[in-house]
Motif scaffolding. Structure first.
Motif, mmCIF file in Angstrom:
data_model
loop_
_atom_site.group_PDB
_atom_site.id
_atom_site.type_symbol
_atom_site.label_atom_id
_atom_site.label_comp_id
_atom_site.label_asym_id
_atom_site.label_seq_id
_atom_site.Cartn_x
_atom_site.Cartn_y
_atom_site.Cartn_z
ATOM 1 N N PHE A 63 0.817 -1.211 0.000
ATOM 2 C CA PHE A 63 0.000 0.000 0.000
ATOM 3 C C PHE A 63 0.853 1.265 0.000
ATOM 4 N N LEU A 64 2.024 1.170 0.619
ATOM 5 C CA LEU A 64 2.912 2.329 0.586
ATOM 6 C C LEU A 64 3.372 2.553 -0.854
ATOM 7 N N ALA A 65 3.679 1.455 -1.537
ATOM 8 C CA ALA A 65 4.098 1.576 -2.936
ATOM 9 C C ALA A 65 2.959 2.136 -3.774
ATOM 10 N N LEU A 66 1.730 1.667 -3.475
ATOM 11 C CA LEU A 66 0.590 2.164 -4.243
ATOM 12 C C LEU A 66 0.328 3.635 -3.961
ATOM 13 N N ALA A 67 0.754 4.083 -2.777
ATOM 14 C CA ALA A 67 0.508 5.483 -2.422
ATOM 15 C C ALA A 67 1.498 6.418 -3.104
ATOM 16 N N LEU A 68 2.434 5.847 -3.852
ATOM 17 C CA LEU A 68 3.468 6.658 -4.496
ATOM 18 C C LEU A 68 2.905 7.840 -5.304
ATOM 19 N N PRO A 69 1.882 7.598 -6.138
ATOM 20 C CA PRO A 69 1.366 8.734 -6.902
ATOM 21 C C PRO A 69 0.899 9.873 -6.000
ATOM 22 N N ALA A 70 0.180 9.539 -4.940
ATOM 23 C CA ALA A 70 -0.297 10.594 -4.047
ATOM 24 C C ALA A 70 0.872 11.267 -3.348
ATOM 25 N N ILE A 71 1.885 10.487 -3.011
ATOM 26 C CA ILE A 71 3.048 11.071 -2.341
ATOM 27 C C ILE A 71 3.756 12.040 -3.289
ATOM 28 N N ILE A 72 3.927 11.617 -4.533
ATOM 29 C CA ILE A 72 4.592 12.506 -5.492
ATOM 30 C C ILE A 72 3.766 13.769 -5.723
ATOM 31 N N LEU A 73 2.453 13.587 -5.858
ATOM 32 C CA LEU A 73 1.580 14.756 -6.017
ATOM 33 C C LEU A 73 1.707 15.681 -4.816
#
Ligand SMILES: Nc1ncnc2c1ncn2[C@@H]1O[C@H](COP(=O)(O)OP(=O)(O)OP(=O)(O)O)[C@@H](O)[C@H]1O
Ligand SMILES: [Mg+2]
Lengths: 240, 927
Positions: free
Chosen positions: B298-308
């Motif tokens: 889930f942390l990996a999946l959250a990458l887009p939101a983190i980058i945004l």
């Protein structure tokens, strides 16, 4: 012949309320200005000069009182009417020029015409005319911060005249300029009146204004406390 | 300035200018909220699952002694150990036989293990699977149910237990009489429960006796010498789990369990009891690995939101600094050096990071119910039962600090190097035309294109054993890193290059806003260009958010469509069923079941086909009935049109082949090829028959598969399939054999209910039945992928929030910064509406650029990722069905939604203009 006053203010009151404190900037100011007259306004700092000019120019609304321009009380204007008034009948010249920094001198001059929806042909010829008037043709494609203060103010005058308003209001137009440039500026206002028959109201501390203005109004503490007829005014009254 | 006074200054500036603080942390805050919320949800939901799992564990510790018989004392001493809640001894007395009263022979005896339990055993009975209380009075025995049935005894019966000593030179027999007290039922633990450890009373035939009878039994069976040989006592221990077991912390749990074991061994020394490791440690370890895995995924999946979030953070930091140029100038004029200015800004970022981390944790926890549906164990927990582990707290705060420092670093570096004079200047052109270096963006684009191209190539060239395959293997690790990053590279690179290399794009796009900005459009462009970097950052933000949404939505849709398609290919109609050793007319019996509409029967035969003796499947179908029931989609047909091709099968000799068969046999339409069809069946006499018949078939169509016939074995054991009508198989005998029936249910009937009634009507004959709706539901409710998809949706909502806030913020700041400018335009006759339109024109220009780039890169990325995924799912290009990217209504809605949100956000920001006081705004410039 009885002269019809172009601008008449009666019992003009403007109170600034900030939180609990109140500042009364204008306390019942009465004033009459004739058509095609040049009037200078002088007074100590904080006496309400800018406030008065803003009210006459339709930038602000009074707390009470009336401002009749050409027979209509602009205090009762709706917002769109006020926009039209500012757009077509008043030209403002500010102490700090207030040019749009991203636009060139020429584009700044064109801006009021764009706002008024003039065609590009109209805009072009009028802009050329105005740049000639203020002798700024060769600096037309420069942006404001590439121009000197005097040049900026000349552009600002051209902007003010863009839609050919009958009334020009200037709030310390020479305040930021050196003495010589200030003199040139005053000459420009003079010619506006003589050549183009504009009514001009100038707030200024510059004493040389007396050679241009017909009258000088003294304001203190939000009221007109006196009127000084100037050389030109005296001349004019003898003329008539 | 010392560090302390720095911090004080930093804290003051953070709290004095709340809007600036908001702008600086909102992006990171939203990203951290997402991560923290998901982690709280995972911990909370897995925590409750963990508790349930713990409850199914039969016991916590077990210790054994094969010598000591002081059961009562040992139990008492063990129970006194700290954190021990219960101790129950069970004594294993070995195997005995049960004999009917008075019968001493060796016939009709039943073996059982003899177990002694204490009179308090009932309190733990359920933990070992007892349905009823096994407590046994002295002189009695209790039997397990199966045992009682086998030995044909019932409560009240007198029985004799026989013990055989095989250790003696000659077997010695001993007898003891008991009366049967009761029969108890013991259940096997359910499948979804954690595997039970300990005595499997549900499995072994067991006889229970009272612990106090043990001495009597030992002397009667003469066991005292043999207690050390296979006979032993077990002490089951239950502990206070709350004190010892720390969910999600296997290290701590193992330490505490280790200490417990030590204490128990200590207490057991006088009785020679030694304890084993607890199973709890294993469960905790096992569980924490799963939790870690989920967290990592889930942390990996959250990458887009983190980058945004970081991107918005950078925008926020830059907005803050452009506002603070003067302040920085003043600081420098007063003697602050570069390092001090930089330090100040970094300390601010640090403090903001802590604030964002704490707030993110709070908001995440509050919103964790939203995330619980995005957790693999999707049980919505109540807020009170929320689990916030140290891991989540540390993760949230460390992440927030790291992201804020990351986003503040470059702007701070730049701000600290601005010359004093420039910083004191009101407005400077130089800043606007910030030197743009295209190198980074060119590298980004090149990397993205390289990655995408390689991924696409991979699909087409691997498996062929070309040198390319080898090269691909070499760069595989690189691809693993590049693949998730390349969409971001692509968007950042393309947007920056397009918008910063030249300002033409803004120019063209602002023209598109002419319809509402009218003559002012020329000014719109000029204003954007004034700060091209800022506009460019927002374009990037919008493009990334939108592209992310498009990728998630279209790939989700593609997956759903693929699942539906494969089920259709497997089932063909509403229901497909396979019946063994039935007659062809079995179909008419099925048809008589309520709700069944049309039905078609098919039989699967095998064949050796072509000139190369290739093994294939031959499906015998009734082509007209098949058409009526299935009506295959043109999708399946590579050559031929569905209706006419299938009707051609009714002509003798015609066959439809699968693409795979056509490929392996180089077949085209109208080709004739030999096939040896094998069939086996039982005839009227019940005799097994098999026959082989040679045919010549003519290809009339080529298909991926015909719906109803795709099975899991396709492509593994056979080289494709072919479909022929029974008419053609005129020399093959069909008897009692395996038939597959495809059927539809009557309209208005529930296929699931019809399927169930078919299932119960022929439980023996029908070996396999698939109901389309049921299978679809099953596929959809698969918890893990469901959780992933839900999480991505929640994440997209966050992405929308981030880009909405980003644009709104920029527009708001633009409106504030330029209040004086707008006022001067208005003093020249602009209405507030015109000015608002001007501002909106800027927003719309940015939205258009961002959306166009976002849509294009989103679609390209979705396409490439889908190719990659179908490469994996459809199985190295060997699959029967392909998985074309589906971009439908849902994605369109999503794009529109994004645009609407962005426009609303910019409208909200322009509201400020409407409320502006003209005279006052002009005064701000002096006058
Ligand atoms: N927005 C405001 N809120 C409160 N008080 C105000 C506001 N604007 C002006 N004032 C007060 O009103 C009075 C008149 O201000 P005004 O700007 O008209 O003076 P002025 O004659 O133009 O002065 P100066 O020569 O310094 O420009 C002053 O006392 C000023 O402080
Ligand atoms: Mg003033």
């Amino acid at each position: 012949m009885v002269k019809i006053p172009k601008i008449v203010t009666q019992d003009l009151i403007r109170v600034y309320r900030t939180g609990k404190s109140e500042v009364i900037a204008l306390r019942g100011l009465d004033l009459e200005i004739q058509d095609k007259e040049v009037v200078a306004i002088q007074g100590p700092s904080g006496c309400g000069k800018t406030t008065l000019l803003n009210l006459i120019g339709g930038l602000d609304r009074p707390t009470a009182g009336s401002i009749v321009v050409d027979g209509a009380n602009i205090v009762h204007y709706s917002d769109p009417e006020m926009v039209k008034y500012r757009r077509e009948r008043v030209g403002f010249v500010f102490q700090f020029f207030n040019l749009v920094p991203t636009l060139t001198a020429k584009e700044n001059v064109q801006l009021p015409m764009r706002l008024a929806g003039k065609t590009s042909k109209e805009r072009k010829s009028r802009t050329n005319e105005l740049l000639d008037l203020v002798h700024m043709h060769d600096r037309a494609i420069h942006k404001p911060d590439e121009l000197s203060g005097g040049e900026q103010q000349r552009i600002a005058i051209a902007v003010a005249l863009a839609n050919d308003p009958p009334l020009v209001l200037a709030d310390e137009p020479t305040g930021e300029l050196d003495t010589d440039t200030g003199k040139q500026m005053l000459d420009l206002f003079h010619s506006l009146n003589t050549k183009y028959r504009k009514t001009v109201i100038i707030v200024t501390h510059d004493q040389r204004i007396s050679s241009i203005a017909h009258r000088t109004l003294k304001i203190e503490d939000g009221r007109i406390v006196g009127e000084v007829a100037t050389k030109r005014g005296a001349l004019k009254s003898t003329e008539s | 300035m010392s560090f302390l006074s720095f911090s004080k200054y930093a804290i003051q500036s953070i709290f004095r200018n709340k809007r600036r603080t908001f702008a600086a942390i909102i992006g990171v805050l939203l990203a951290v909220t997402l991560v923290a919320g998901e982690n709280v949800a995972i911990d909370t939901t897995t925590g409750s699952v963990f508790k349930q799992m713990m409850d199914t564990v039969s016991y916590d510790f077990v210790g054994r002694s094969s010598t000591n018989r002081e059961f009562t004392n040992a139990t008492r001493d063990l129970a006194n150990v700290t954190n021990v809640e219960m101790v129950e001894p069970i004594v294993d007395l070995g195997m005995v036989e049960i004999c009917e009263w008075g019968y001493n022979g060796s016939q009709n005896v039943t073996f059982a293990t003899l177990q002694a339990i204490s009179s308090t055993f009932s309190r733990v009975a359920n933990k070992f699977g007892f349905v009823s209380d096994p407590s046994v009075p002295r002189g009695h025995i209790v039997l397990t149910e199966d045992m009682a049935v086998e030995a044909e005894v019932s409560p009240g019966d007198q029985v004799t237990l026989r013990y055989t000593n095989y250790m003696a030179p000659e077997p010695e027999y001993y007898f003891l009489n008991f009366s049967v007290a009761k029969v108890v039922q013991v259940e096997k633990p359910g499948e979804d429960e954690f595997p039970m450890f300990g005595p499997m009373f549900w499995f072994f035939d067991t006889i229970f006796v009272n612990l106090e009878d043990v001495e009597l039994i030992i002397s009667a069976f003469d066991l005292q010498d043999y207690f050390g040989y296979g006979l032993y006592s077990s002490y089951y221990v239950w502990i206070n789990k709350d004190a010892v077991v720390k969910a999600g912390d296997p290290a701590k749990t193992n330490e505490l369990l280790g200490r417990m074991k030590r204490d128990l061994n200590n207490a057991g020394v006088p009785y020679e009891i030694s304890f084993e490791d607890s199973m709890l440690g294993f469960i905790v370890g096992f569980f924490s690995i799963w939790i870690m895995m989920y967290r990592a995924i889930f942390l990996a999946l959250a990458l887009p939101a983190i980058i945004l979030g970081v991107y918005l953070g950078i925008i926020g930091a830059e907005l803050g600094l452009s506002e603070r140029r003067r302040e920085i100038g003043v600081l420098k004029a007063r003697g602050a050096n570069r390092r001090q200015v930089f330090g100040l800004l970094i300390i601010e970022a640090l403090i903001l990071g802590v604030i964002a981390g704490i707030l993110g944790l709070i908001f995440g926890a509050l919103a964790s119910n939203l995330f619980s549906m995005a957790s693999p164990y999707g049980v919505a927990p109540s807020l009170l039962e929320m689990t916030i582990t140290e891991f989540t707290i540390v993760l949230a705060i460390v992440l927030a600090i790291a992201l804020l420092l990351f986003s503040a670093y470059r702007p701070a570096k730049r701000a600290s190097t601005i010359p004093v004079t420039e910083a004191l200047h009101k407005y400077s052109e130089e800043e606007a035309a910030l030197r743009y270096k295209p190198l980074r963006d060119v590298i980004f684009i090149a990397l993205a294109i390289f990655t995408y191209a390689t991924l696409l190539l991979m699909k087409h060239f691997t498996g062929a054993g070309t040198p390319l395959t080898f090269a691909l293997c070499l760069i595989a690790p690189l691809l693993m890193v590049l693949t998730p990053l390349s969409p971001f590279f692509l968007i950042i690179g393309v947007t920056s290059l397009l918008t910063r290399f030249s300002t033409k794009i803004y120019d063209w796009t602002s023209r598109a806003t002419k319809f509402f900005t009218k003559d002012l459009y020329a000014i719109v462009n000029k204003n954007i260009v004034r700060n091209p970097k800022r506009a460019s950052s927002v374009c990037v933000l919008i493009a990334m958010g939108l592209a992310f949404g498009i990728v998630v939505s279209s790939m989700g849709e593609t997956q759903a469509a693929y699942i539906e398609r494969s089920l259709e290919a497997q089932i063909g109609g509403d229901i497909a069923l396979v019946a063994l050793t039935v007659n062809r007319s079995f179909g008419t019996e099925i048809q008589d079941i309520g709700g069944v509409d049309k039905l078609t029967e098919t039989a699967k035969l095998s064949a050796i086909s072509g000139y190369e003796n290739i093994h294939t499947n031959v499906w015998a179908i009734n082509s007209s009935a098949y058409w009526e029931v299935v009506q295959p989609d043109p999708y399946y047909f590579k050559e031929g049109e569905p209706a006419s091709t299938i009707s051609m099968l009714s002509t003798l000799g015609n066959v439809i082949v699968t693409e795979k068969l056509a490929e392996s046999q180089y077949l085209r339409v109208n080709d004739v090829f030999p096939v040896e069809v094998h069939n086996s069946y039982t005839d009227e006499n019940g005799t097994w028959q098999s026959e082989e018949v040679d045919y010549q078939f003519t290809v009339v169509g080529i298909v991926k598969t015909l719906p109803g016939f795709m099975g899991p074995d396709i492509g593994i054991f056979t080289e494709g399939e072919m479909y022929v009508d029974f008419v053609t198989l005129n020399e093959t005998t069909f008897g009692n054999q395996t038939w597959k029936f495809i059927l539809n249910v009557e309209s208005g009937q529930d296929p699931v209910a019809v399927g169930e009634s078919i299932r119960v009507s022929y439980p023996v004959e029908i070996t396999d039945i698939l109901v389309y709706e049921e299978e679809l539901e099953k596929a959809k409710s698969e918890p893990f992928t469901g959780a992933l998809f839900n999480f991505l949706l929640v994440e997209f909502a966050f992405a929308l929030l981030i880009i909405g806030v980003g644009l709104g913020l920029i527009m708001y700041v633009a409106a504030t910064e330029r209040e004086g400018e707008f006022a001067s335009i208005m003093s020249r006759g602009a209405s507030s509406r015109q000015v608002a339109r001007l501002l909106l024109g800027e927003a719309v220009t940015i939205i258009i650029i961002g959306c166009v780039i976002g849509i294009v890169t989103g679609l390209v990325t979705a396409f490439v990722f889908n190719e990659l995924l179908s490469f994996g799912i459809v199985g190295l290009g060997q699959g029967v069905l392909d998985m074309p990217l589906v971009v439908s209504f849902q994605t369109l809605i999503l794009i529109l939604l994004t645009i609407v949100i962005l426009i609303v956000a910019s409208l909200l920001a322009t509201l400020r203009i409407r409320r502006m006081k003209l005279a006052q705004a002009l005064r701000k410039r002096g006058g």
